[in-house]
Design an enzyme around this catalytic site. Sequence first.
Site, PDB file in Angstrom:
ATOM      1  N   SER A  90       0.737  -1.034  -0.397  1.00  0.00           N
ATOM      2  CA  SER A  90      -0.103  -0.459  -0.137  1.00  0.00           C
ATOM      3  C   SER A  90       1.066   1.224   0.403  1.00  0.00           C
ATOM      4  O   SER A  90       0.280   2.183  -0.471  1.00  0.00           O
ATOM      5  CB  SER A  90      -0.942   0.068   1.157  1.00  0.00           C
ATOM      6  OG  SER A  90      -1.839  -0.934   0.523  1.00  0.00           O
ATOM      7  N   THR A 151      -6.678 -17.017   4.452  1.00  0.00           N
ATOM      8  CA  THR A 151      -5.254 -15.728   3.421  1.00  0.00           C
ATOM      9  C   THR A 151      -4.618 -17.043   2.419  1.00  0.00           C
ATOM     10  O   THR A 151      -4.605 -16.119   1.270  1.00  0.00           O
ATOM     11  CB  THR A 151      -4.677 -15.815   4.624  1.00  0.00           C
ATOM     12  OG1 THR A 151      -5.159 -15.578   5.359  1.00  0.00           O
ATOM     13  CG2 THR A 151      -2.907 -15.136   4.530  1.00  0.00           C
TER      14      THR A 151
END
Length: 405
Positions: A90, A151
């Site tokens: 990010s 995940t």
Amino acid sequence: MRIKDVSLVLAGSTLIVTLGASPALADSSSLPAPDLTAVRTVHDTALSQGAPGALTRIDEGFTTYRVATGEADTGAHTAMDTGRRFRVGSVSKTFTSVVLLQLAAEGRVDLDAPANHYLPEPLPDDRITVRHLLSHRSGLYDYTNDMFYNTVPGFEAVRNKVFSYQELIDLSTARPLNNTPGAAYSYSNTNFVVLGQMIEHLTGTPVATQYQRRIFAPLRLRNTSYVHPRTTLSGSYARGYLRQDDTTLPLVDSTEQTVSWAQSAGAVISNGKDLNRFFSALLSGRLLPAEQLEEMTTMVPVTADGKQSYGLGLRARKLSCGTTVYGHTGTVQGYYTYAFTTSDGARSMTSLANTSNNGTVNATLGATLDASFCGSGTAAATSKSKSTAPARGYTEDIAPQVTRD
């Protein structure tokens, strides 16, 4: 220019810090020197918690500090070093925000106009503005909550998949908004996927081209790239290792992937040197006009204690010594990143641990901020590693040279 080499002994290893004449500093002028022993302690603790390796690079003027610990490749047992490239996750959002704010400075987009004015297909609520997207206040649902609920199976399902922006946006808009646009901060990768689509629609070129023209090339970020949907990293890089939800199972090597699930929200590749240069240039005013930089750095608290804030694609953290630093954190499968700088861009720091799905490691790695910007006497400096023995594979990624480029 005369160069002074200072040697520090850390757990039996010699660490050389290169010092050169530094330009006048503003916000960082009153900061103490980074506490490299504390940085090393943070690394050791992260390794004891499951990270294969960790690195921290600190740049201030012509002075560079480097600490690397553990392994960049567990299969080949290759030592970590601070020059390695990695997926920044990010932190990519700040690159995307810079491009968008440059377009705003050029009069091609109004931050307070409905985002639908600049998109090929409309969002479900015309009240969502460009500013709402940049500040995570659109209310758009984060599709990754569903994508990675499990995940490793979730990752393997998209590891080699190539999405269009619209496909990802549609995954989000199939769900209701989290809140009324503008009403609340709610972090969502969807916001920056929409901004990537907006950039491409406004410019008629891929977001990769805009990154290269506006940021990578002007700043000579030679280790930074956006290669979506290519799955490989080039040059010297750290492999990424994803922890499984069943923590008794081995880590999954997640290095090769398209990162198409994130794109303009998280698919940039870089290294510590380039990230430090990028954030230093940004906060010192080299990438944006004053008006747009002020917009970007106008922060709204996002935690109850007020110590963490968010602007436009930019985070702020108030540290234990009272200093506020600006940058972004990054999480992508196999990598945790912290990349921050002082308000004048004079001292910058990047830290990496090459694992993810391990919140304990992520929280531990964040302590390199205090060690890097607040020096000795901080919580990071006084904390103890779980192991008093030297961490495995500790390396001194230090060359006696002045950082000029």
